[in-house]
Design a protein around this motif. Structure first.
Motif, PDB file in Angstrom:
ATOM      1  N   LYS A 289       0.833  -1.209   0.000  1.00  0.00           N
ATOM      2  CA  LYS A 289       0.000   0.000   0.000  1.00  0.00           C
ATOM      3  C   LYS A 289       0.861   1.249   0.000  1.00  0.00           C
ATOM      4  O   LYS A 289       0.567   2.237  -0.710  1.00  0.00           O
ATOM      5  N   ARG A 290       1.928   1.230   0.790  1.00  0.00           N
ATOM      6  CA  ARG A 290       2.807   2.408   0.858  1.00  0.00           C
ATOM      7  C   ARG A 290       3.574   2.616  -0.448  1.00  0.00           C
ATOM      8  O   ARG A 290       3.764   3.759  -0.891  1.00  0.00           O
ATOM      9  N   MET A 291       4.021   1.522  -1.072  1.00  0.00           N
ATOM     10  CA  MET A 291       4.715   1.660  -2.355  1.00  0.00           C
ATOM     11  C   MET A 291       3.774   2.216  -3.419  1.00  0.00           C
ATOM     12  O   MET A 291       4.169   3.035  -4.263  1.00  0.00           O
ATOM     13  N   GLN A 292       2.529   1.777  -3.389  1.00  0.00           N
ATOM     14  CA  GLN A 292       1.533   2.306  -4.318  1.00  0.00           C
ATOM     15  C   GLN A 292       1.352   3.807  -4.095  1.00  0.00           C
ATOM     16  O   GLN A 292       1.268   4.588  -5.053  1.00  0.00           O
ATOM     17  N   ASN A 296       3.057   5.580  -7.264  1.00  0.00           N
ATOM     18  CA  ASN A 296       1.999   5.722  -8.260  1.00  0.00           C
ATOM     19  C   ASN A 296       1.018   6.852  -7.964  1.00  0.00           C
ATOM     20  O   ASN A 296       0.302   7.292  -8.858  1.00  0.00           O
ATOM     21  N   GLU A 297       0.978   7.307  -6.704  1.00  0.00           N
ATOM     22  CA  GLU A 297      -0.023   8.302  -6.333  1.00  0.00           C
ATOM     23  C   GLU A 297       0.582   9.609  -5.838  1.00  0.00           C
ATOM     24  O   GLU A 297      -0.116  10.448  -5.291  1.00  0.00           O
ATOM     25  N   GLY A 298       1.885   9.760  -5.992  1.00  0.00           N
ATOM     26  CA  GLY A 298       2.505  11.038  -5.642  1.00  0.00           C
ATOM     27  C   GLY A 298       3.033  11.144  -4.232  1.00  0.00           C
ATOM     28  O   GLY A 298       3.675  12.127  -3.872  1.00  0.00           O
ATOM     29  N   GLY A 299       2.741  10.160  -3.394  1.00  0.00           N
ATOM     30  CA  GLY A 299       3.300  10.126  -2.052  1.00  0.00           C
ATOM     31  C   GLY A 299       2.632  11.052  -1.056  1.00  0.00           C
ATOM     32  O   GLY A 299       1.501  11.496  -1.241  1.00  0.00           O
ATOM     33  N   LYS A 300       3.374  11.351   0.033  1.00  0.00           N
ATOM     34  CA  LYS A 300       2.898  12.214   1.105  1.00  0.00           C
ATOM     35  C   LYS A 300       3.741  13.489   1.136  1.00  0.00           C
ATOM     36  O   LYS A 300       4.711  13.620   0.389  1.00  0.00           O
ATOM     37  N   ASP A 305       8.330   7.707   8.416  1.00  0.00           N
ATOM     38  CA  ASP A 305       8.853   6.530   9.107  1.00  0.00           C
ATOM     39  C   ASP A 305       9.916   5.863   8.245  1.00  0.00           C
ATOM     40  O   ASP A 305      10.230   6.305   7.140  1.00  0.00           O
ATOM     41  N   TRP A 306      10.498   4.780   8.777  1.00  0.00           N
ATOM     42  CA  TRP A 306      11.567   4.079   8.057  1.00  0.00           C
ATOM     43  C   TRP A 306      11.096   3.521   6.717  1.00  0.00           C
ATOM     44  O   TRP A 306      11.844   3.543   5.742  1.00  0.00           O
ATOM     45  N   LEU A 307       9.881   3.027   6.661  1.00  0.00           N
ATOM     46  CA  LEU A 307       9.374   2.469   5.406  1.00  0.00           C
ATOM     47  C   LEU A 307       9.300   3.548   4.328  1.00  0.00           C
ATOM     48  O   LEU A 307       9.672   3.292   3.169  1.00  0.00           O
ATOM     49  N   ASP A 308       8.852   4.729   4.682  1.00  0.00           N
ATOM     50  CA  ASP A 308       8.842   5.838   3.721  1.00  0.00           C
ATOM     51  C   ASP A 308      10.234   6.074   3.151  1.00  0.00           C
ATOM     52  O   ASP A 308      10.409   6.254   1.942  1.00  0.00           O
ATOM     53  N   THR A 309      11.233   6.072   4.019  1.00  0.00           N
ATOM     54  CA  THR A 309      12.605   6.333   3.587  1.00  0.00           C
ATOM     55  C   THR A 309      13.101   5.248   2.634  1.00  0.00           C
ATOM     56  O   THR A 309      13.709   5.548   1.595  1.00  0.00           O
TER      57      THR A 309
END
Length: 545
Positions: A289-292, A296-300, A305-309
């Motif tokens: 979900k986060r990779m999508q 693909n959706e422009g991010g935040k 968090d670490w996963l974002d990085t």
């Protein structure tokens, strides 16, 4: 483990620590299977005469070496240390099939391994369990030495574990430190101090919640638990992490005989498959979900968090640095790495303090002097809590989570302490061999935190830390395989211990049995102790979920 699951369905089965019992019939199957395949393997094996003198070791069988002794002397780490004591040697060589395994209990030789010759010993060994947990060696812990490992380590040290990131996530860690105090406070209030608190449950709950906050930015996979603890899915996730820990620090036939892997000859193969499957089922939906979202959706607006990085890192050409499999592997790696040291250390430290009331009193007095009783201890107070840190360090010396460090594999022929070590050898530095070495420590079996305060005076140091440049004990590794999470691991351990000591009076009706499990060195039974609030009720915060 099966009996626990039957008796405690839908409860936290990680709370009990059972000694793993070896099944003789499994040995028979393994040895019979080895015999069957030897005829096919022997032609491909070319045993060369060593180019120099190997370290001393036990007599071994042709081809099998000491494999049979290892199988018949489980847990093997006890047999290894027994042999070294009987031989009065601080370096030994065991041969398991075609693999030389070198074990070390000397600080001087440990410095050779981890500092002077660490580049030549920077590879990792392969095993069935490490292959599964790392998605075929794509994580920082088990991947072979090379450019990819260097990149992952750089990302860990400069991005995930940087002072900037740790400062940014301080609120999350403080929230969980608050939550764990409230979790214990609620147990005291509901139990009216008549029901003991399971300290292992408390430590694991804290470790898992901090890891989830920092990695995924959320405390729960699904709905939060009403009591402030972990929900059903978090318990299942944590149980999988806890059970997988044994699979990485054990002497198993398949670690040294690769063509037997996947045959289900070892009961741990089925267990590690199950635990990795659970970890993937819990982690993957969040990762996908986060990779999508990011790709693909422009991010935040910001990385939270670490996963974002891990997902957003780009190379010089603007391409993602890590693949999906590498991100999945790194998340599982951090799942496992964030649990054992803090949980084990805090449980053992509190157990030792309960058996030494004068040490417990001295630690709480330090907290009252440095912090007081009108506010909760914070990470910023840790530098001044030298006695509490000394207690933690003494527990790491006396009660490490595992007897041996993960194997360092020789990338070339080298020498250690004047002995020849062939390329491909597994070199294991013994944590208990160093921590309880009478040549290094006075009264090595005694719990004496003051020894570490004497150290900082002798070295004119600013305070007690969990680092040890002289390798008199090993808590976190050093060199090219150094743990990048030393600072966060230290902070989590000190904060949990300090919060539990400041917030509660701890008592036990009788002496605590300081008995370690066989398969690892966790306490054989979870520590149960009575807790009584020692601060004003208004200081215990509300649960933050």
């Amino acid at each position: 483990m099966a009996s626990q699951q039957n008796n405690h369905t839908h409860q936290i089965n990680f709370l009990a620590m059972n000694t793993r019992v070896t099944n003789p019939s499994c040995f028979t199957v393994v040895l019979f299977s080895i015999t069957l395949v030897l005829a096919f393997a022997i032609r491909s094996l070319r045993f060369k005469k060593p180019k120099g003198q190997l370290p001393p070791g036990p007599w071994g069988w042709p081809i099998l070496g000491n494999l049979f002794q290892m199988v018949m002397n489980q847990p093997a780490h006890l047999w290894v240390h027994r042999f070294m004591e009987d031989m009065h040697t601080e370096i030994a060589c065991f041969r398991f099939f075609g693999v030389h395994v070198i074990t070390i209990t000397s600080s001087e030789i440990a410095r050779e391994v981890l500092r002077d010759k660490d580049e030549a010993l920077a590879d990792r060994s392969e095993s069935y369990s490490s292959n599964l947990i790392s998605d075929a060696y794509k994580d920082i812990n088990f991947s072979p030495y090379g450019e990819k490992l260097k990149l992952m380590k750089k990302v860990m040290t400069t991005k995930l574990m940087s002072p900037t990131t740790l400062n940014k996530t301080l609120h999350d860690r403080t929230s969980e430190a608050d939550n764990i105090v409230t979790y214990v406070f609620n147990q005291c209030r509901l139990g009216s101090t008549t029901k003991p608190v399971n300290v292992r449950d408390v430590a694991l709950t804290y470790c898992h919640a901090v890891m989830m906050r920092m990695m995924f930015g959320q405390r729960h996979f699904d709905k939060p638990a009403k009591d402030g603890g972990l929900g059903p899915k978090e318990k299942k996730h944590l149980d999988a992490i806890y059970r997988s820990l044994d699979c990485f620090f054990s002497f198993k036939v398949t670690n040294y005989v690769p063509f037997l892997r996947g045959w289900n000859l070892d009961v741990e193969e089925a267990e590690i498959r199950e635990t990795v499957d659970i970890l993937n089922k819990c982690n993957d939906p969040i990762i996908h979900k986060r990779m999508q979202l990011w790709r693909n959706e422009g991010g935040k607006e910001t990385e939270e968090d670490w996963l974002d990085t891990l997902i957003t890192l780009k190379d010089d050409q603007g391409m993602p640095v890590f693949t999906l499999d590498e991100i999945r592997a790194q998340c599982k790696d951090m799942n496992v790495a964030s649990i054992d040291n803090t949980m084990n250390n805090v449980e053992w430290t509190l157990a030792e303090m309960l058996n030494h009331p004068e040490i417990l009193e001295k630690a709480t007095n330090e907290l009252d002097m440095v912090v007081g009783k009108d506010r909760l201890v914070q990470e910023s107070d840790i530098p001044q809590l030298n006695y509490i840190k000394a207690c933690s360090r003494e527990s790491f010396r006396l009660h490490p989570a595992n007897a041996l460090m993960p194997p360092h594999v020789a990338r070339q022929d080298i020498t250690l302490a004047g002995y020849f070590v062939p390329k491909g050898s597994h070199v294991l530095v013994s944590r208990i061999g160093l921590g309880r070495n009478p040549k290094i420590w006075d009264e090595p079996d005694a719990y004496k935190p003051e020894r570490h305060l004497d150290d900082i005076c002798a070295r004119d140091s600013t305070g007690v830390t969990l680092m040890e440049p002289d390798m008199r004990l090993v808590i976190f590794s050093t060199g090219r395989r150094a743990c990048p999470g030393i600072k966060i691991g230290s902070s989590m351990t000190f904060m949990l211990l300090a919060r539990l000591l400041q917030g509660f009076e701890w008592k036990k009706e009788s002496q605590v049995e300081l008995i370690a499990a066989d398969s690892n060195l966790f306490m054989a039974k979870p520590l149960l102790a009575y807790a009584k609030p020692r601060l004003a009720p208004a200081l215990y915060p509300k649960m933050q979920i």
